[in-house]
Motif scaffolding. Sequence first.
Motif, mmCIF file in Angstrom:
data_model
loop_
_atom_site.group_PDB
_atom_site.id
_atom_site.type_symbol
_atom_site.label_atom_id
_atom_site.label_comp_id
_atom_site.label_asym_id
_atom_site.label_seq_id
_atom_site.Cartn_x
_atom_site.Cartn_y
_atom_site.Cartn_z
ATOM 1 N N ARG A 152 -0.026 -24.053 142.009
ATOM 2 C CA ARG A 152 1.323 -23.969 141.841
ATOM 3 C C ARG A 152 2.238 -23.871 142.747
ATOM 4 N NH1 ARG A 152 1.019 -25.971 138.167
ATOM 5 N NH2 ARG A 152 -0.309 -24.665 136.849
ATOM 6 N N ASP A 174 7.532 -23.270 140.785
ATOM 7 C CA ASP A 174 6.381 -22.986 139.772
ATOM 8 C C ASP A 174 6.834 -23.676 138.487
ATOM 9 O OD1 ASP A 174 8.406 -21.263 138.651
ATOM 10 O OD2 ASP A 174 7.811 -19.765 140.040
ATOM 11 N N ASP A 223 2.708 -23.388 133.322
ATOM 12 C CA ASP A 223 2.108 -21.759 133.279
ATOM 13 C C ASP A 223 2.009 -21.481 131.931
ATOM 14 O OD1 ASP A 223 2.081 -21.760 135.961
ATOM 15 O OD2 ASP A 223 4.273 -20.839 136.036
ATOM 16 N N GLY A 260 -1.866 -21.720 136.372
ATOM 17 C CA GLY A 260 -1.672 -20.657 137.490
ATOM 18 C C GLY A 260 -2.733 -20.815 138.572
ATOM 19 N N ARG A 267 6.020 -17.172 140.343
ATOM 20 C CA ARG A 267 4.389 -17.480 140.381
ATOM 21 C C ARG A 267 3.860 -16.755 141.851
ATOM 22 N NH1 ARG A 267 0.287 -17.412 137.591
ATOM 23 N NH2 ARG A 267 1.336 -18.536 136.064
#
Length: 420
Positions: free
Chosen positions: A114, A119, A124, A129, A173
């Motif tokens: 990511r 992100d 996600d 992730g 993230r």
Amino acid sequence: MSEDADSIPMEYSPILHHLHAGPPSSPSPPPSPSASSSSSSSNHVRNKLFVLCIMLSLWVYMVYCCVGYCATIPTPAVSRSTTTSIITTSIITSISTTITGSEARRGGSLGAPRDLLNDDTEADSRGGGDDWDEGKDMGKDTGKTGLSLNGSDSESQRLPQAIIIGVKKGGTRALLEFLRAHPDIRAVGAEPHFFDRNYHKGLEWYRDLMPKTMEGQLTMEKTPSYYVTKEVPARIYNMSKHTKLIVVVRDPVTRAISDYTQTRSKKPDIPSFESLAFRNATPASGGGGGGGVIDATWSAVQIGMYAKHLERWRRYFPAEQLLFVSGEQLISDPAGEMARVQDFLGLRQEVTDRHFHFDAAKGFPCLKRPEGNSKPHCLGKTKGRTHPNIDAAVVQRLREFYQPYNRKFYQMTGHDFGWD
């Protein structure tokens, strides 16, 4: 004495009396001594069998109670007559199910790489992730010592005490992965989207997504869309008015372009940035250099109006429960921003500059083990998507649009992020 008096001693034994009871019959001759002896022996055997059955039932019940008391992992209800072998099988099945469920919940932490700031929110939410240390990540989600087959009374799933609520394309993230390097934090890798999309499923469903934690450890999650969803502040407040909230913000113009870039990577045929950012734009204006009005309803533009969204949060949560992290600083000075975050969460300073290695070629920090010579783990092989060339006049128009919102945001947070 009479014959009735002679029969009285037999009534002192209810069991024997019951065994000899029967319907009235005609008188019969007295039994012979051998028949009396045989009847007495038969009664004695029946008494022993009766007592043995009672003892066996009690023993099975005690074994079941002991197993149920010792096992910390819930097992299905079992009748008292179930044998110990079936009980053992049920326990093993329950342990296997618990471990499988824990792995499924943790699966989101080991997905595709990511981008630190770019992100991919949708990925996600499906369980994506990236983590810098898979072994350590597994330890985090199950406790410092990992999941024990015998369980632990101190481990349980708790509702999050802190949530990263925004913003999309800000660097959420990156912050989450940096925080997961802290031994006192357990966090969900995937975005639950509970308070905006799945609220109807209830708090127990939400709690079941959380990793197991021990006393003193902090449970966290992150869903960037929370910050801009109107219903979310009240819902989080109803869960716990003491929840700590973290918002990762970024220059709203850069954030909008990054948001558009991500969308275009999935849908190459979407209109140009300029045509989406402005309403009533004429072809001669190039989409916004001289004509047209900025479309504040377009999500890529609307998210960056940080002050407007913050007003809604401040109706429910005081300033001391909200922390605003600079997405730019998270790249240029990750240790400094992490120090602020750890102080805000009331944690000891565990994640420091020893955890970061700045990769000059990539232009952003990578996580590393504090000790040892292992290779740093850099988040996101697609880090640094190439942004489309946006006309300078369009960028200037956007900066002018955001300026009053930025200034109000600086005033509300007490921090000048330097975007103007």
